[in-house]
Design an enzyme around this catalytic site. Structure first.
Site, mmCIF file in Angstrom:
data_model
loop_
_atom_site.group_PDB
_atom_site.id
_atom_site.type_symbol
_atom_site.label_atom_id
_atom_site.label_comp_id
_atom_site.label_asym_id
_atom_site.label_seq_id
_atom_site.Cartn_x
_atom_site.Cartn_y
_atom_site.Cartn_z
ATOM 1 C CG ASN A 1 4.141 1.011 8.958
ATOM 2 O OD1 ASN A 1 4.917 0.399 8.214
ATOM 3 N ND2 ASN A 1 3.401 0.399 9.870
ATOM 4 C CD1 TRP A 2 5.223 4.290 3.301
ATOM 5 C CD2 TRP A 2 6.819 3.734 1.830
ATOM 6 N NE1 TRP A 2 5.716 5.455 2.760
ATOM 7 C CE2 TRP A 2 6.693 5.140 1.854
ATOM 8 C CE3 TRP A 2 7.770 3.169 0.967
ATOM 9 C CZ2 TRP A 2 7.482 5.971 1.050
ATOM 10 C CZ3 TRP A 2 8.556 3.991 0.171
ATOM 11 C CH2 TRP A 2 8.401 5.378 0.213
ATOM 12 C CE LYS A 3 -0.007 -0.540 8.112
ATOM 13 N NZ LYS A 3 -1.148 -0.984 8.872
ATOM 14 C CG HIS B 1 2.815 -1.918 13.741
ATOM 15 N ND1 HIS B 1 1.705 -2.665 13.460
ATOM 16 C CD2 HIS B 1 2.597 -0.697 13.201
ATOM 17 C CE1 HIS B 1 0.853 -1.932 12.765
ATOM 18 N NE2 HIS B 1 1.366 -0.733 12.592
ATOM 19 C CD GLU C 1 -0.285 -3.985 10.591
ATOM 20 O OE1 GLU C 1 0.799 -3.831 9.993
ATOM 21 O OE2 GLU C 1 -1.288 -3.277 10.361
ATOM 22 C CD GLU D 1 0.327 2.722 15.067
ATOM 23 O OE1 GLU D 1 0.292 3.544 14.157
ATOM 24 O OE2 GLU D 1 0.623 1.534 14.879
ATOM 25 N N GLY E 1 -5.900 0.367 10.152
ATOM 26 C CA GLY E 1 -6.356 -0.192 8.880
ATOM 27 C C GLY E 1 -7.844 -0.446 8.805
ATOM 28 C CB SER F 1 -8.107 4.854 10.395
ATOM 29 O OG SER F 1 -8.214 3.442 10.270
ATOM 30 N N GLY G 1 -0.307 4.658 8.191
ATOM 31 C CA GLY G 1 -0.134 3.440 7.409
ATOM 32 C C GLY G 1 -0.682 3.624 6.012
ATOM 33 N N GLY G 2 -1.902 3.160 5.784
ATOM 34 C CA GLY G 2 -2.494 3.157 4.447
ATOM 35 C C GLY G 2 -2.368 4.477 3.695
HETATM 36 C C1 PEP Z 1 0.022 1.709 11.073
HETATM 37 O O1 PEP Z 1 0.300 0.769 10.375
HETATM 38 O O2 PEP Z 1 0.823 2.069 11.937
HETATM 39 C C2 PEP Z 1 -1.263 2.376 10.885
HETATM 40 C C3 PEP Z 1 -1.607 3.287 11.739
HETATM 41 O O3 PEP Z 1 -2.017 1.982 9.816
HETATM 42 P P1 PEP Z 1 -3.282 2.751 9.197
HETATM 43 O O4 PEP Z 1 -2.924 4.208 9.108
HETATM 44 O O5 PEP Z 1 -3.489 2.129 7.853
HETATM 45 O O6 PEP Z 1 -4.427 2.534 10.119
#
Ligand code: PEP
Length: 252
Positions: free
Chosen positions: A9-11, A95, A97, A167, A173, A213, A234-235
């Site tokens: 997930n490049w957000k 999600h 967010e 999640e 994050g 994470s 994500g990150g």
């Molecule tokens: C996500 O955005 O779905 C996520 C899990 O982010 P991160 O890996 O950065 O925690």
């Protein structure tokens, strides 16, 4: 046997140039991978250039959001039909967010989910509790409500187009991932819940990803859990080597 699935997930990150470059590096390293399903979810404006890079590879294209309606006066929104037209096979729905940060209600998420699968997209449906909810021993009550308000609107057949992503909001994050034991506990609970409502055959086939994470160091131990069928990253998905290492870890 559920095939592991790793989705990035490049957000709201990358530029057109860096998105294309990132996709190129991933295709080069794991583009023909057959043991693991891999998808990347760039921002909307980069779906088409990334699609070109993914062409001929086994990496699937996903979007990060969708509107339930096929078209209409919905300024700034993107429909399932448009996503399919851009070559998307997957879409992330629910999600945190968007649920928490942008106030998306259960009902809206349900409509998105139903519309996505009805149009032929596959959905990555995110569920998860906040730190406060976990501290208050509300994790399963929250997950139950999120599941009831979304997947219960689908038939068992439609559910085959869905992958769940557990999640925990406190892990997204933050650099603090759920431990493998915590992830397994929740995933196994989710699978039991699915079994009660859709039958054990459906529950055993449905993939449940962990997200929060995930990185190249913790991926293997999370993926080693019997009910962790992949990861939503994500990150770490923004760094080619990190993401590639996570895909390799999913091969077991
Ligand atoms: C996500 O955005 O779905 C996520 C899990 O982010 P991160 O890996 O950065 O925690």
């Amino acid at each position: 046997m559920r095939k592991k699935f790793v989705a990035g997930n490049w957000k709201m990150h990358t530029t057109r140039q860096t998105a294309v470059h990132l996709a190129q590096q991933i295709v080069e390293a794991v583009g023909q991978e057959t043991a693991v399903d891999v998808a990347v979810c760039p921002p909307f404006p980069y779906l088409l250039p990334v699609r070109e890079v993914l062409a001929g590879s086994r990496i699937a294209l996903g979007a990060q959001n969708v509107h339930p309606e096929p078209q209409g006066a919905f300024t700034g929104e993107v429909s399932p039909v448009m996503l399919l037209d851009c070559g998307c096979q997957w879409v992330i729905i629910g999600h945190s967010e968007r649920r928490r940060g942008l106030g998306e209600a259960h009902e809206f998420i349900r409509r998105k989910l139903v519309a996505a699968v009805q149009h032929g997209l596959q959905a990555i449906l995110c569920i998860g509790e906040t730190k406060q909810e976990r501290d208050d021993s509300q994790t399963f009550a929250i997950l139950r409500a999120q599941l009831q308000d979304s997947v219960m609107a689908l038939t068992a057949d439609q559910l085959t187009k869905v992958v769940l992503a557990y999640e925990p909001v406190w892990a997204i994050g933050t650099g603090v991932n759920a431990t493998p034991v915590q992830a397994q506990e929740v995933h196994s609970w989710v699978r039991d819940w699915l079994g009660q409502h859709f039958g054990s055959g459906v529950a055993q086939r449905l993939r449940i990803l962990y997200g929060g994470s995930v990185n190249s160091k913790n991926a293997a131990s999370l993926l080693a859990q019997p009910d962790v069928d992949g990861v939503l990253v994500g990150g770490a998905s923004l760094q080619a080597m990190e993401f590639i290492t996570i895909v390799q870890a999913a091969k077991g």
